[in-house]
Motif scaffolding. Sequence first.
Motif, PDB file in Angstrom:
ATOM      1  N   CYS A   1      25.177  -2.016 -24.081  1.00  0.00           N
ATOM      2  CA  CYS A   1      25.174  -3.440 -24.154  1.00  0.00           C
ATOM      3  C   CYS A   1      23.999  -3.969 -24.805  1.00  0.00           C
ATOM      4  O   CYS A   1      23.754  -5.217 -25.358  1.00  0.00           O
ATOM      5  CB  CYS A   1      25.640  -4.304 -23.015  1.00  0.00           C
ATOM      6  SG  CYS A   1      27.242  -4.277 -22.320  1.00  0.00           S
ATOM      7  N   GLU A   2      22.915  -3.083 -24.635  1.00  0.00           N
ATOM      8  CA  GLU A   2      21.645  -3.593 -25.017  1.00  0.00           C
ATOM      9  C   GLU A   2      20.943  -2.829 -26.285  1.00  0.00           C
ATOM     10  O   GLU A   2      20.038  -2.664 -26.630  1.00  0.00           O
ATOM     11  CB  GLU A   2      20.505  -3.259 -23.993  1.00  0.00           C
ATOM     12  CG  GLU A   2      20.815  -4.237 -22.747  1.00  0.00           C
ATOM     13  CD  GLU A   2      19.788  -4.003 -21.602  1.00  0.00           C
ATOM     14  OE1 GLU A   2      19.404  -3.082 -21.418  1.00  0.00           O
ATOM     15  OE2 GLU A   2      19.921  -4.668 -20.846  1.00  0.00           O
ATOM     16  N   ASP A   3      22.192  -1.943 -26.972  1.00  0.00           N
ATOM     17  CA  ASP A   3      21.981  -0.956 -28.131  1.00  0.00           C
ATOM     18  C   ASP A   3      21.091  -1.857 -29.212  1.00  0.00           C
ATOM     19  O   ASP A   3      21.729  -3.110 -29.319  1.00  0.00           O
ATOM     20  CB  ASP A   3      22.891  -0.193 -28.290  1.00  0.00           C
ATOM     21  CG  ASP A   3      22.560   1.060 -29.273  1.00  0.00           C
ATOM     22  OD1 ASP A   3      22.142   2.051 -28.738  1.00  0.00           O
ATOM     23  OD2 ASP A   3      22.579   0.940 -30.348  1.00  0.00           O
TER      24      ASP A   3
ATOM     25  N   VAL B   1      24.377  -3.713 -33.516  1.00  0.00           N
ATOM     26  CA  VAL B   1      25.068  -4.744 -32.982  1.00  0.00           C
ATOM     27  C   VAL B   1      26.536  -4.460 -32.821  1.00  0.00           C
ATOM     28  O   VAL B   1      27.288  -4.966 -31.798  1.00  0.00           O
ATOM     29  CB  VAL B   1      24.987  -5.993 -33.752  1.00  0.00           C
ATOM     30  CG1 VAL B   1      25.574  -5.590 -35.173  1.00  0.00           C
ATOM     31  CG2 VAL B   1      25.634  -7.277 -33.089  1.00  0.00           C
TER      32      VAL B   1
ATOM     33  N   ARG C   1      26.777  -2.867 -29.321  1.00  0.00           N
ATOM     34  CA  ARG C   1      26.744  -3.662 -28.298  1.00  0.00           C
ATOM     35  C   ARG C   1      28.064  -4.602 -28.161  1.00  0.00           C
ATOM     36  O   ARG C   1      28.749  -4.634 -27.030  1.00  0.00           O
ATOM     37  CB  ARG C   1      25.645  -4.795 -28.756  1.00  0.00           C
ATOM     38  CG  ARG C   1      24.141  -4.295 -28.712  1.00  0.00           C
ATOM     39  CD  ARG C   1      23.277  -5.127 -28.478  1.00  0.00           C
ATOM     40  NE  ARG C   1      23.199  -6.313 -29.423  1.00  0.00           N
ATOM     41  CZ  ARG C   1      22.435  -6.392 -30.621  1.00  0.00           C
ATOM     42  NH1 ARG C   1      21.946  -5.253 -31.012  1.00  0.00           N
ATOM     43  NH2 ARG C   1      22.710  -7.382 -31.370  1.00  0.00           N
ATOM     44  N   ARG C   2      28.595  -5.207 -29.312  1.00  0.00           N
ATOM     45  CA  ARG C   2      29.906  -5.828 -29.363  1.00  0.00           C
ATOM     46  C   ARG C   2      30.893  -4.988 -28.653  1.00  0.00           C
ATOM     47  O   ARG C   2      31.848  -5.570 -27.896  1.00  0.00           O
ATOM     48  CB  ARG C   2      30.528  -6.154 -30.860  1.00  0.00           C
ATOM     49  CG  ARG C   2      29.248  -7.185 -31.231  1.00  0.00           C
ATOM     50  CD  ARG C   2      29.955  -7.594 -32.575  1.00  0.00           C
ATOM     51  NE  ARG C   2      29.038  -8.143 -33.496  1.00  0.00           N
ATOM     52  CZ  ARG C   2      28.992  -8.173 -34.890  1.00  0.00           C
ATOM     53  NH1 ARG C   2      30.151  -7.827 -35.438  1.00  0.00           N
ATOM     54  NH2 ARG C   2      28.258  -9.061 -35.518  1.00  0.00           N
TER      55      ARG C   2
ATOM     56  N   LEU D   1      23.570 -11.865 -20.934  1.00  0.00           N
ATOM     57  CA  LEU D   1      24.029 -11.526 -22.514  1.00  0.00           C
ATOM     58  C   LEU D   1      24.274 -12.824 -23.123  1.00  0.00           C
ATOM     59  O   LEU D   1      24.374 -12.581 -24.567  1.00  0.00           O
ATOM     60  CB  LEU D   1      25.023 -10.467 -22.728  1.00  0.00           C
ATOM     61  CG  LEU D   1      24.840  -9.054 -22.048  1.00  0.00           C
ATOM     62  CD1 LEU D   1      26.183  -8.266 -22.035  1.00  0.00           C
ATOM     63  CD2 LEU D   1      23.916  -8.545 -23.034  1.00  0.00           C
TER      64      LEU D   1
ATOM     65  N   THR E   1      22.102 -14.005 -26.446  1.00  0.00           N
ATOM     66  CA  THR E   1      22.115 -13.356 -27.870  1.00  0.00           C
ATOM     67  C   THR E   1      22.275 -14.490 -29.016  1.00  0.00           C
ATOM     68  O   THR E   1      22.744 -15.498 -28.993  1.00  0.00           O
ATOM     69  CB  THR E   1      23.231 -12.462 -28.073  1.00  0.00           C
ATOM     70  OG1 THR E   1      23.381 -11.694 -29.527  1.00  0.00           O
ATOM     71  CG2 THR E   1      24.560 -13.236 -27.857  1.00  0.00           C
TER      72      THR E   1
ATOM     73  N   GLU F   1      28.824 -11.507 -31.313  1.00  0.00           N
ATOM     74  CA  GLU F   1      28.294 -11.226 -30.021  1.00  0.00           C
ATOM     75  C   GLU F   1      28.364 -12.123 -29.251  1.00  0.00           C
ATOM     76  O   GLU F   1      28.977 -11.892 -28.085  1.00  0.00           O
ATOM     77  CB  GLU F   1      26.979 -10.469 -30.338  1.00  0.00           C
ATOM     78  CG  GLU F   1      26.539  -9.679 -28.981  1.00  0.00           C
ATOM     79  CD  GLU F   1      25.103  -8.941 -29.047  1.00  0.00           C
ATOM     80  OE1 GLU F   1      24.626  -8.608 -27.943  1.00  0.00           O
ATOM     81  OE2 GLU F   1      24.616  -9.043 -30.047  1.00  0.00           O
TER      82      GLU F   1
END
Length: 524
Positions: free
Chosen positions: A73-75, A78, A81-82, A107, A110, A115
């Motif tokens: 989730c923090e990659d 994007v 993350r999605r 989150l 963002t 996202e």
Amino acid sequence: MAVTIEDLYRNYGLLADASKDNISQHKDAYQVILNGVKGGPKEKRLAAQFIPKFFSSFPEMADAAINAQLDLCEDEDVSIRRQAIKELPRFATGENILRVADILTQLLQTDDTAEFNQVNAALVSIFKIDARGTLGGLFSQILQGEDIVRERAIKFLSGKLKTLPEDVMTKEVEDYVFAETKKVLEDVTGEEFVLLMRLVSGLRVLQTVNGRQQLVELVVEQAFLEQALNPADPDTVDRLLQCTRQALPLFSKNVHSTRFVTYFCEHVLPNLSTLTSPVAELDIQLEVLKLLAEMSPFCGDMDKLEPNLNMLFTKLLEFMPLPPEEVENGENSANEEPKLQFSYVECLLFSFHQLGKKLPDFLIDKVDAEQLKDFKIRLQYFARGLQVYIRQLRVALQGKTGDALKTEENKIKVVALKITNNINVLIKDLFHNPPSFKSTVTLSWKPVQKTEAVAPKRPSGEEMGSSGSTKKQISPQSRRDARQIYNPPSGKYSATIGNFNYGEEHSVAFSFSGHFYKHCCEAS
């Protein structure tokens, strides 16, 4: 050794083929999938899908699995993350719901629109799994998280909770929302206060008289009504305005506005001319008077009714000028003609009329003869100006319909006609002997309430007489309906005029003398 795509698919197949009874024996296979979060973009995307699929089969590895998914989730990518966020609701089981809700709430910070929408969708999804647990995560971040997270979590609750069905938002859940919101309200900004009041005002559990009274108590605490007003501090003035606006929709014949009306009479009206506006273009005096007028019908028994009525009476005199002096030839002196500030007078007269019902002998027993005589002279002068202005407005609006009434100039004239009609009705009541407080009017910026028309028993040719006597056999409502030939246009104009947004106030004033009439519509 790095995990490859082939490793992920092979171990996925092993877990997928395992029976329900012996899948827990393949911890090593699940660990390989968890290690996929350390691979390349393709491995990470697969891991984001495979980790949640087998999550429930390995409860002893729950922390490791959630942490692995959180890494995704923090990659930096994007799209990864999605994908990881999309799968997060599958971890929201049992004791994990609070942690998942907490992660999703963080989150919300963002800046990527897609996202952000994915996070919103995931939060709504876990609400349907466990509303109480989800709220626990959200309120935890609101109370302890970073400013941006707090702001967006409050906006999420304010916008989304009202869309959830009753089987999700049960009484117990709504009670929890109210209890947690009260904690948050102990330290909020103005914007947060408005959003949170919108949130709790929509709770079904608070739609009772007792519930609305609780909401009023919340607003009273925020308004600091136990403290004296500092008119020079724009933040203090803004707080009072914001709180009053939030309380207004809650007032009714059973939920009284007494404390607010009392505060306005005792602390605001005496400082009316020195109030510091929180917004440069705002007519702060008119804004305050409009709020007082809207609250006054819901005022209950007052401890200091007479002093408060006297304050309203004093302010009314300030905005109702005496006629200009005349020289021997009957013409006005060179003094500047006084302006008749209709918008202010409408508000003050209406508030005085509403509170006067509670002490109908005020003008007879509590005002001395000279004061009463002076007041009636002012009323009479104002009424004369009204007749002229109403005739001018009706001529100007004669025959205009549809788009013609939607021009800015005609919008102001329509509002001016409503204001002057209202003042005329109220002045007529006060000219009765003894003064009457029976007529009803709809404030010019409020939508007209539809009522069944009552035909008058005897038609009258007068449009706006200055004598102010109303025949007893004709109800005040029917007389007023007969006079209001022109109705305001529907649509955007009617919906926005006089609302509480800063910068949308309209005041009407014009100068009057015995031989010359001039009106000036001022839109601020």
